[in-house]
Design a protein around this motif. Structure first.
Motif, PDB file in Angstrom:
ATOM      1  N   GLU A  35       0.846  -1.189   0.000  1.00  0.00           N
ATOM      2  CA  GLU A  35       0.000   0.000   0.000  1.00  0.00           C
ATOM      3  C   GLU A  35       0.885   1.242   0.000  1.00  0.00           C
ATOM      4  N   HIS A  36       0.412   2.309  -0.609  1.00  0.00           N
ATOM      5  CA  HIS A  36       1.135   3.582  -0.568  1.00  0.00           C
ATOM      6  C   HIS A  36       0.886   4.228   0.793  1.00  0.00           C
ATOM      7  N   ALA A  37       1.866   4.109   1.675  1.00  0.00           N
ATOM      8  CA  ALA A  37       1.834   4.757   2.998  1.00  0.00           C
ATOM      9  C   ALA A  37       3.216   5.363   3.199  1.00  0.00           C
ATOM     10  N   TYR A  38       3.270   6.487   3.904  1.00  0.00           N
ATOM     11  CA  TYR A  38       4.518   7.249   3.940  1.00  0.00           C
ATOM     12  C   TYR A  38       4.945   7.607   5.358  1.00  0.00           C
ATOM     13  N   GLN A  39       6.227   7.885   5.493  1.00  0.00           N
ATOM     14  CA  GLN A  39       6.827   8.298   6.753  1.00  0.00           C
ATOM     15  C   GLN A  39       7.826   9.425   6.469  1.00  0.00           C
ATOM     16  N   ASN A  40       8.155  10.176   7.500  1.00  0.00           N
ATOM     17  CA  ASN A  40       9.103  11.284   7.351  1.00  0.00           C
ATOM     18  C   ASN A  40      10.540  10.773   7.289  1.00  0.00           C
ATOM     19  N   LEU A  41      11.336  11.413   6.457  1.00  0.00           N
ATOM     20  CA  LEU A  41      12.767  11.127   6.374  1.00  0.00           C
ATOM     21  C   LEU A  41      13.412  11.581   7.679  1.00  0.00           C
ATOM     22  N   LYS A  42      14.164  10.665   8.292  1.00  0.00           N
ATOM     23  CA  LYS A  42      14.863  10.991   9.526  1.00  0.00           C
ATOM     24  C   LYS A  42      16.334  11.192   9.217  1.00  0.00           C
ATOM     25  N   ALA A  48      14.037  17.524   3.381  1.00  0.00           N
ATOM     26  CA  ALA A  48      13.150  16.592   4.072  1.00  0.00           C
ATOM     27  C   ALA A  48      12.040  16.207   3.111  1.00  0.00           C
ATOM     28  N   PHE A  49      11.542  14.995   3.245  1.00  0.00           N
ATOM     29  CA  PHE A  49      10.399  14.535   2.467  1.00  0.00           C
ATOM     30  C   PHE A  49       9.808  13.308   3.120  1.00  0.00           C
ATOM     31  N   GLU A  50       8.653  12.900   2.632  1.00  0.00           N
ATOM     32  CA  GLU A  50       8.025  11.667   3.076  1.00  0.00           C
ATOM     33  C   GLU A  50       8.321  10.582   2.044  1.00  0.00           C
ATOM     34  N   TYR A  51       8.691   9.399   2.541  1.00  0.00           N
ATOM     35  CA  TYR A  51       8.974   8.274   1.647  1.00  0.00           C
ATOM     36  C   TYR A  51       8.179   7.059   2.114  1.00  0.00           C
ATOM     37  N   SER A  52       8.136   6.039   1.307  1.00  0.00           N
ATOM     38  CA  SER A  52       7.299   4.866   1.541  1.00  0.00           C
ATOM     39  C   SER A  52       7.689   4.114   2.815  1.00  0.00           C
ATOM     40  N   THR A  53       6.667   3.629   3.535  1.00  0.00           N
ATOM     41  CA  THR A  53       6.917   2.809   4.719  1.00  0.00           C
ATOM     42  C   THR A  53       7.444   1.429   4.335  1.00  0.00           C
ATOM     43  N   SER A  54       7.324   1.062   3.063  1.00  0.00           N
ATOM     44  CA  SER A  54       7.853  -0.233   2.613  1.00  0.00           C
ATOM     45  C   SER A  54       9.287  -0.096   2.095  1.00  0.00           C
ATOM     46  N   ALA A  55       9.868   1.084   2.246  1.00  0.00           N
ATOM     47  CA  ALA A  55      11.240   1.328   1.776  1.00  0.00           C
ATOM     48  C   ALA A  55      12.137   1.620   2.973  1.00  0.00           C
ATOM     49  N   GLU A  56      13.424   1.542   2.724  1.00  0.00           N
ATOM     50  CA  GLU A  56      14.409   1.882   3.748  1.00  0.00           C
ATOM     51  C   GLU A  56      15.410   2.858   3.145  1.00  0.00           C
ATOM     52  N   VAL A  57      15.891   3.777   3.963  1.00  0.00           N
ATOM     53  CA  VAL A  57      16.853   4.776   3.511  1.00  0.00           C
ATOM     54  C   VAL A  57      18.240   4.357   3.981  1.00  0.00           C
ATOM     55  N   ALA A 180       7.689   8.590  -6.128  1.00  0.00           N
ATOM     56  CA  ALA A 180       8.575   9.713  -6.467  1.00  0.00           C
ATOM     57  C   ALA A 180       7.777  11.017  -6.485  1.00  0.00           C
ATOM     58  N   ARG A 181       6.580  10.975  -7.014  1.00  0.00           N
ATOM     59  CA  ARG A 181       5.728  12.165  -7.042  1.00  0.00           C
ATOM     60  C   ARG A 181       5.402  12.612  -5.620  1.00  0.00           C
ATOM     61  N   HIS A 182       5.121  11.654  -4.726  1.00  0.00           N
ATOM     62  CA  HIS A 182       4.824  11.996  -3.338  1.00  0.00           C
ATOM     63  C   HIS A 182       6.052  12.623  -2.666  1.00  0.00           C
ATOM     64  N   ILE A 183       7.210  12.091  -2.959  1.00  0.00           N
ATOM     65  CA  ILE A 183       8.449  12.667  -2.416  1.00  0.00           C
ATOM     66  C   ILE A 183       8.579  14.119  -2.859  1.00  0.00           C
ATOM     67  N   LEU A 184       8.345  14.378  -4.137  1.00  0.00           N
ATOM     68  CA  LEU A 184       8.430  15.748  -4.646  1.00  0.00           C
ATOM     69  C   LEU A 184       7.368  16.652  -4.019  1.00  0.00           C
ATOM     70  N   GLU A 185       6.174  16.114  -3.827  1.00  0.00           N
ATOM     71  CA  GLU A 185       5.088  16.906  -3.232  1.00  0.00           C
ATOM     72  C   GLU A 185       5.406  17.304  -1.791  1.00  0.00           C
ATOM     73  N   THR A 186       6.150  16.456  -1.086  1.00  0.00           N
ATOM     74  CA  THR A 186       6.429  16.716   0.328  1.00  0.00           C
ATOM     75  C   THR A 186       7.836  17.256   0.553  1.00  0.00           C
ATOM     76  N   LEU A 187       8.588  17.495  -0.505  1.00  0.00           N
ATOM     77  CA  LEU A 187       9.969  17.975  -0.386  1.00  0.00           C
ATOM     78  C   LEU A 187      10.012  19.364   0.240  1.00  0.00           C
ATOM     79  N   LYS A 188      10.882  19.501   1.244  1.00  0.00           N
ATOM     80  CA  LYS A 188      11.102  20.804   1.888  1.00  0.00           C
ATOM     81  C   LYS A 188      12.600  20.995   2.017  1.00  0.00           C
ATOM     82  N   TRP A 189      13.035  22.220   1.828  1.00  0.00           N
ATOM     83  CA  TRP A 189      14.447  22.555   1.991  1.00  0.00           C
ATOM     84  C   TRP A 189      14.660  23.040   3.417  1.00  0.00           C
ATOM     85  N   LYS A 190      15.808  22.728   3.982  1.00  0.00           N
ATOM     86  CA  LYS A 190      16.145  23.181   5.336  1.00  0.00           C
ATOM     87  C   LYS A 190      17.135  24.329   5.269  1.00  0.00           C
TER      88      LYS A 190
END
Length: 190
Positions: A35-42, A48-57, A180-190
Motif C-alpha cells: 500500500e502507498h503509505a509514507y513516513q518522514n525522512l529521519k 526533508a520529504f516523506e517516503y514509503s513505509t515499505s522502503a528503507e533509507v 517519487a511524485r509523493h516525495i516531490l510533493e512533500t519535499l522541503k528545503w532546510k
C-alpha cells in the motif's frame, strides 16, 4: 504433380483426430505491491520529504558519492531511488551545471532507449520539478530533479535491479513514479 501431392498430404493430415499441443507462452511473476503509505525522512539532511513505509533509507556508497546522497531502497520490488544532492550557495553557474548533468545522466540511456520524454511537473505545493521518462530496456525509467534555484538541487533516479524488460516491469515503474511524485510533493528545503 507436386501440387497434387501437397493437396493429398493436406487432406490426409486434416482427417486425423490427433491433438496438437503448443507450449505455453512465457509468463511473468505476479508482483504484490505494498500500500502507498509514507513516513518522514529521519536524519540530518538539508532536505526533508516523506517516503514509503515499505522502503528503507541507506547512505549512497557508490564511488564518488557525496554527503547527503541516499538510496531509498524497496527490497520487495528489488528497486531503489537514488538521490543526489548538490548545494548551490547562490551560484547560478552551479545550477546550470547540475541541470546539464541531470540531462547528461539521462542521455546515457539513449543507447538502449526507445523514447525519452521530458516535462515540467506542477506540484500541489506550488513548486515545479522536471521529470524525464525513458522507455526501453534501460536501468532507469524515471528521473527527476527539483531546485529552489539559489541554495538546493536534488536529483532522483528510479533504478530496477532486475532485467529491464519494459512490459514486465512497467507496473513496478508506475508504482515507483507514484512514490517519487509523493516525495516531490512533500519535499522541503532546510
Amino acid at each position: 504433380m507436386k501440387y497434387l501431392f501437397v493437396l493429398i498430404l493436406g487432406l490426409v493430415s486434416c482427417g486425423s483426430e490427433e491433438q496438437v499441443y503448443f507450449q505455453k507462452p512465457k509468463g511473468y511473476a505476479r508482483i504484490e505491491f505494498p500500500e502507498h503509505a509514507y513516513q518522514n525522512l529521519k536524519g540530518d539532511y538539508p532536505y526533508a520529504f516523506e517516503y514509503s513505509t515499505s522502503a528503507e533509507v541507506v547512505p549512497d556508497k557508490t564511488p564518488g558519492a557525496e554527503p547527503y546522497w541516499i538510496l531509498v531502497k524497496y527490497p520487495s520490488l528489488n528497486a531503489f531511488i537514488q538521490f543526489t544532492y548538490k548545494p548551490l550557495r547562490g551560484d547560478l553557474k552551479k545550477l546550470d551545471e547540475h541541470v546539464m548533468d541531470a540531462y547528461k545522466l539521462a542521455s546515457k540511456h539513449h543507447i538502449k532507449a526507445l523514447a525519452q520524454k521530458e516535462f515540467i511537473v506542477q506540484l500541489k505545493n506550488g513548486r515545479t520539478a522536471v521529470a524525464i521518462e525513458i522507455d526501453g530496456e534501460v536501468p532507469s525509467h524515471y528521473q527527476f530533479y527539483s531546485t529552489d534555484t539559489s541554495r538546493h538541487f536534488l536529483r532522483g533516479a528510479v533504478y530496477l535491479n532486475e532485467a529491464t524488460l519494459t512490459d514486465s516491469l512497467k507496473p513496478v515503474v508506475e508504482y515507483l513514479k507514484v512514490d517519487a511524485r509523493h516525495i516531490l510533493e512533500t519535499l522541503k528545503w532546510k
